[in-house]
Design a protein around this motif. Structure first.
Motif, PDB file in Angstrom:
ATOM      1  N   GLU A 182     -67.747  29.053 -71.690  1.00 57.91           N
ATOM      2  CA  GLU A 182     -68.334  29.081 -70.356  1.00 57.91           C
ATOM      3  C   GLU A 182     -67.704  28.030 -69.445  1.00 57.91           C
ATOM      4  OE1 GLU A 182     -70.374  30.738 -67.416  1.00 57.91           O
ATOM      5  OE2 GLU A 182     -70.385  31.470 -69.497  1.00 57.91           O
ATOM      6  N   ALA A 183     -67.383  26.869 -69.988  1.00 54.09           N
ATOM      7  CA  ALA A 183     -66.767  25.812 -69.183  1.00 54.09           C
ATOM      8  C   ALA A 183     -65.403  26.250 -68.657  1.00 54.09           C
ATOM      9  CB  ALA A 183     -66.632  24.534 -70.005  1.00 54.09           C
ATOM     10  N   LEU A 184     -64.663  27.006 -69.467  1.00 58.03           N
ATOM     11  CA  LEU A 184     -63.367  27.516 -69.028  1.00 58.03           C
ATOM     12  C   LEU A 184     -63.546  28.548 -67.923  1.00 58.03           C
ATOM     13  CD1 LEU A 184     -60.304  27.834 -69.276  1.00 58.03           C
ATOM     14  CD2 LEU A 184     -60.689  29.433 -71.163  1.00 58.03           C
ATOM     15  N   ILE A 185     -64.518  29.429 -68.086  1.00 53.70           N
ATOM     16  CA  ILE A 185     -64.792  30.433 -67.058  1.00 53.70           C
ATOM     17  C   ILE A 185     -65.158  29.764 -65.740  1.00 53.70           C
ATOM     18  CG2 ILE A 185     -66.432  32.249 -66.395  1.00 53.70           C
ATOM     19  CD1 ILE A 185     -66.478  33.099 -69.337  1.00 53.70           C
ATOM     20  N   GLU A 186     -65.953  28.708 -65.814  1.00 57.33           N
ATOM     21  CA  GLU A 186     -66.352  27.991 -64.603  1.00 57.33           C
ATOM     22  C   GLU A 186     -65.156  27.335 -63.920  1.00 57.33           C
ATOM     23  OE1 GLU A 186     -69.287  27.665 -62.975  1.00 57.33           O
ATOM     24  OE2 GLU A 186     -70.091  29.202 -64.308  1.00 57.33           O
ATOM     25  N   ALA A 187     -64.230  26.802 -64.692  1.00 58.64           N
ATOM     26  CA  ALA A 187     -63.088  26.078 -64.130  1.00 58.64           C
ATOM     27  C   ALA A 187     -61.983  27.003 -63.620  1.00 58.64           C
ATOM     28  CB  ALA A 187     -62.509  25.128 -65.183  1.00 58.64           C
ATOM     29  N   ALA A 188     -61.947  28.227 -64.120  1.00 59.62           N
ATOM     30  CA  ALA A 188     -60.853  29.143 -63.780  1.00 59.62           C
ATOM     31  C   ALA A 188     -60.936  29.638 -62.347  1.00 59.62           C
ATOM     32  CB  ALA A 188     -60.867  30.329 -64.746  1.00 59.62           C
ATOM     33  N   ASP A 189     -59.769  30.041 -61.827  1.00 58.35           N
ATOM     34  CA  ASP A 189     -59.694  30.630 -60.494  1.00 58.35           C
ATOM     35  C   ASP A 189     -59.889  32.139 -60.537  1.00 58.35           C
ATOM     36  OD1 ASP A 189     -58.694  28.206 -58.876  1.00 58.35           O
ATOM     37  OD2 ASP A 189     -57.232  28.313 -60.511  1.00 58.35           O
ATOM     38  N   LEU A 190     -59.466  32.747 -61.633  1.00 60.30           N
ATOM     39  CA  LEU A 190     -59.523  34.201 -61.769  1.00 60.30           C
ATOM     40  C   LEU A 190     -59.952  34.529 -63.192  1.00 60.30           C
ATOM     41  CD1 LEU A 190     -58.897  37.138 -60.872  1.00 60.30           C
ATOM     42  CD2 LEU A 190     -56.501  36.704 -61.441  1.00 60.30           C
ATOM     43  N   VAL A 191     -61.015  35.294 -63.330  1.00 60.29           N
ATOM     44  CA  VAL A 191     -61.522  35.668 -64.654  1.00 60.29           C
ATOM     45  C   VAL A 191     -61.722  37.179 -64.692  1.00 60.29           C
ATOM     46  CG1 VAL A 191     -63.363  35.392 -66.361  1.00 60.29           C
ATOM     47  CG2 VAL A 191     -62.723  33.458 -64.888  1.00 60.29           C
TER      48      VAL A 191
END
Length: 213
Positions: A182-191
Motif C-alpha cells: 500500500e505504501a508503494l501504491i500511495e507513493a507512485a504516480d501511476l498505478v
C-alpha cells in the motif's frame, strides 16, 4: 409531401452535423485540458493485481523507449532463471539501448531456500539502484520486485526512500508484480491493477510460448 429518400438524406445530414458539433466541443475541452499539462517528470509506475499482463505491459514500455532511442534497463527479481521471449529479443537485438539483468532464481516454491531468495533480491536491488542512478538511463523496469517486497525480502521503506530521494528527476521506474504494498501504491504516480477475469491455467492449460514467456 416529401419523398422518403429526401427525409432520410435530411436526417443523415442532421446526424452528421450534430456529431461534428459534439466532437468539436469535445476537442475544444480536450485541447484546454492538454494546454494546462506542460510539466514533465520521471514517474514511479506500478503494475499490480491478480490478472495477467503486468510484466508484459512493462516490457511493452521498454520497447516504446527503445523506439524513441531512450536508454533503458531491466532487472528481473524472480523470473531470472526463465528463458523468456523478452530476454531473447532485448539481448539479441537491442543490447546497445537496453541492459538486461536476470537476478532472480525462480519462484520461492522452486528455490525452497529463504536465505538464497533474500540474497538474490538484495543483489537485484543493488543492481537496480546503480541503474537508476545512472543519468544516461531514462527508464528502468523492476520486474516482479513486488513479490520480493511482499515477502519482505526487501525493505519497502528503503526502496521508497531511494526512489523518492535518489531517483533522477526525469527517470521513469516501473515496478511489477502482484500484491503491491500500500505504501508503494500511495507513493507512485501511476498505478494499474490487472484484474483476473478468466485464465486458461484453471482449465488445465500450461503456460505457453508467446503468451506466458
Amino acid at each position: 409531401m416529401a419523398e422518403p429518400s429526401a427525409n432520410l438524406d435530411t436526417t443523415k445530414v442532421e446526424d452528421t452535423d450534430r456529431h461534428a458539433s459534439k466532437m468539436a466541443k469535445k476537442k475544444a475541452a480536450r485541447d484546454k485540458i492538454m494546454a494546462s499539462k506542460s510539466g514533465e517528470k520521471g514517474l514511479i509506475i506500478v503494475h499490480t493485481g491478480a490478472g495477467k499482463g503486468k510484466s508484459s505491459s512493462g516490457f511493452g514500455m521498454v520497447l516504446r523507449c527503445i523506439a524513441h532511442g531512450m536508454p533503458c534497463a531491466v532487472v528481473q527479481f524472480i523470473k531470472g532463471a526463465w528463458d523468456t521471449g523478452e530476454r531473447r529479443l532485448l539481448e539479441g537485438n537491442f543490447s546497445d539501448l537496453c541492459q538486461f539483468h536476470a537476478m532472480g532464481e525462480g519462484f520461492t516454491w522452486e528455490t525452497q531456500d529463504k536465505e538464497r531468495d533474500i540474497a538474490a533480491a538484495r543483489a537485484g536491488w543493488e543492481k537496480a539502484k546503480d541503474l537508476i542512478r545512472n543519468p544516461e538511463i531514462q527508464f528502468v523496469l523492476l520486474d516482479e520486485i513486488n513479490i520480493a517486497l511482499r515477502y519482505d525480502y526487501l525493505d519497502i521503506n528503503e526502496v521508497l526512500t531511494f526512489l523518492i530521494d535518489e531517483k533522477p528527476p526525469l527517470t521513469h521506474v516501473v515496478l511489477t508484480g502482484r500484491n503491491a504494498k500500500e505504501a508503494l501504491i500511495e507513493a507512485a504516480d501511476l498505478v494499474t491493477e490487472m484484474t483476473l477475469v478468466k485464465h486458461p491455467f484453471r482449465s488445465g492449460i500450461k503456460g505457453q510460448r508467446g503468451v506466458e514467456f
